[in-house]
Design a protein around this motif. Structure first.
Motif, PDB file in Angstrom:
ATOM      1  N   VAL A 104      38.919  32.896  99.918  1.00  0.00           N
ATOM      2  CA  VAL A 104      37.840  33.834  99.603  1.00  0.00           C
ATOM      3  C   VAL A 104      37.747  34.848 100.741  1.00  0.00           C
ATOM      4  O   VAL A 104      37.633  34.470 101.903  1.00  0.00           O
ATOM      5  N   ILE A 106      35.926  38.706 101.889  1.00  0.00           N
ATOM      6  CA  ILE A 106      34.962  39.769 101.625  1.00  0.00           C
ATOM      7  C   ILE A 106      35.519  41.020 102.277  1.00  0.00           C
ATOM      8  O   ILE A 106      35.766  41.040 103.485  1.00  0.00           O
ATOM      9  N   SER A 147      33.678  44.104  98.023  1.00  0.00           N
ATOM     10  CA  SER A 147      34.277  43.189  97.047  1.00  0.00           C
ATOM     11  C   SER A 147      34.421  41.797  97.633  1.00  0.00           C
ATOM     12  O   SER A 147      34.589  41.620  98.840  1.00  0.00           O
ATOM     13  N   VAL A 148      34.351  40.821  96.744  1.00  0.00           N
ATOM     14  CA  VAL A 148      34.628  39.430  97.086  1.00  0.00           C
ATOM     15  C   VAL A 148      35.926  39.089  96.357  1.00  0.00           C
ATOM     16  O   VAL A 148      35.988  39.161  95.134  1.00  0.00           O
ATOM     17  N   GLU A 149      36.961  38.741  97.106  1.00  0.00           N
ATOM     18  CA  GLU A 149      38.267  38.468  96.518  1.00  0.00           C
ATOM     19  C   GLU A 149      38.506  36.966  96.525  1.00  0.00           C
ATOM     20  O   GLU A 149      38.581  36.350  97.578  1.00  0.00           O
ATOM     21  N   HIS A 161      32.920  43.108  92.333  1.00  0.00           N
ATOM     22  CA  HIS A 161      32.643  44.146  93.323  1.00  0.00           C
ATOM     23  C   HIS A 161      31.465  45.025  92.917  1.00  0.00           C
ATOM     24  O   HIS A 161      31.106  45.101  91.747  1.00  0.00           O
TER      25      HIS A 161
END
Length: 187
Positions: A104, A106, A147-149, A161
């Motif tokens: 995860v 950010i 965004s959070v990937e 996002h």
């Protein structure tokens, strides 16, 4: 519906075959698809769709180029006025926070954008003789995106996002917030 299940199963099988791959390799390329809602009012007809390509720089940072189609609807009496924006984007994304295994991340990105905004398909006169004062124009500006990937596998990344565009040379509002969900497929 059956085809959707086959696509999901295919993506899962493709992700299982890459168990020995590494993530965030410099110069690794990926294809990214995004969609979402424009948040300037509560209409669900206001949406965007974008596609692009990323190139990893390492440590979770990457550059991005892409194209976006944005459609908004404004009501006028009994009719709707469509507003379409076609945008090209070039961005750089910086990793802010990541877990130890890079599952995860950010990221915050800044983009330069340019495109064309078309109001009511270029027609200025409405059915009742009213004139639209906003004009279709070439637009330019910038975008800030958080965004959070989430890595589903080494190849597939889900990307919720939020972003805000600042568009100049338009007769409409300057800031245009939106929220969306994307998927990235690492090549």
């Amino acid at each position: 519906m059956k085809n959707l299940h086959l696509w999901i199963i295919g993506l899962l099988l493709m992700s299982l075959t890459t168990t020995n791959a590494q993530r965030l390799i410099p110069k690794q390329k990926a294809i990214e698809l995004n969609t979402g809602l424009v948040l300037n009012n509560s209409k669900s007809e206001n949406y965007f769709v974008s596609a692009g390509m990323t190139i990893q720089s390492g440590k979770g940072n990457y550059s991005f180029v892409g194209f976006e189609y944005n459609r908004e609807i404004q009501n006028y009496k009994t009719v709707t006025i469509p507003i379409e924006t076609y945008i090209a984007e070039a961005a750089y994304s910086l990793n802010l926070i990541a877990d130890r295994r890079k599952n995860v991340l950010i990221n915050f990105s800044l983009s330069a954008i340019a495109g064309f905004e078309r109001i009511n398909k270029g027609e200025e006169l409405l059915f009742d003789g009213a004139m639209i004062l906003s004009e279709s124009n070439f637009v330019y500006g910038g975008v800030g995106k958080l965004s959070v990937e989430v890595y589903i596998s080494d190849r597939i990344v889900l990307i919720p996002h939020v972003k805000t565009k600042a568009l100049w040379n338009t007769s409409r509002e300057l800031f245009r917030p939106s929220a969306g969900l994307g998927i990235r497929i690492n090549l």
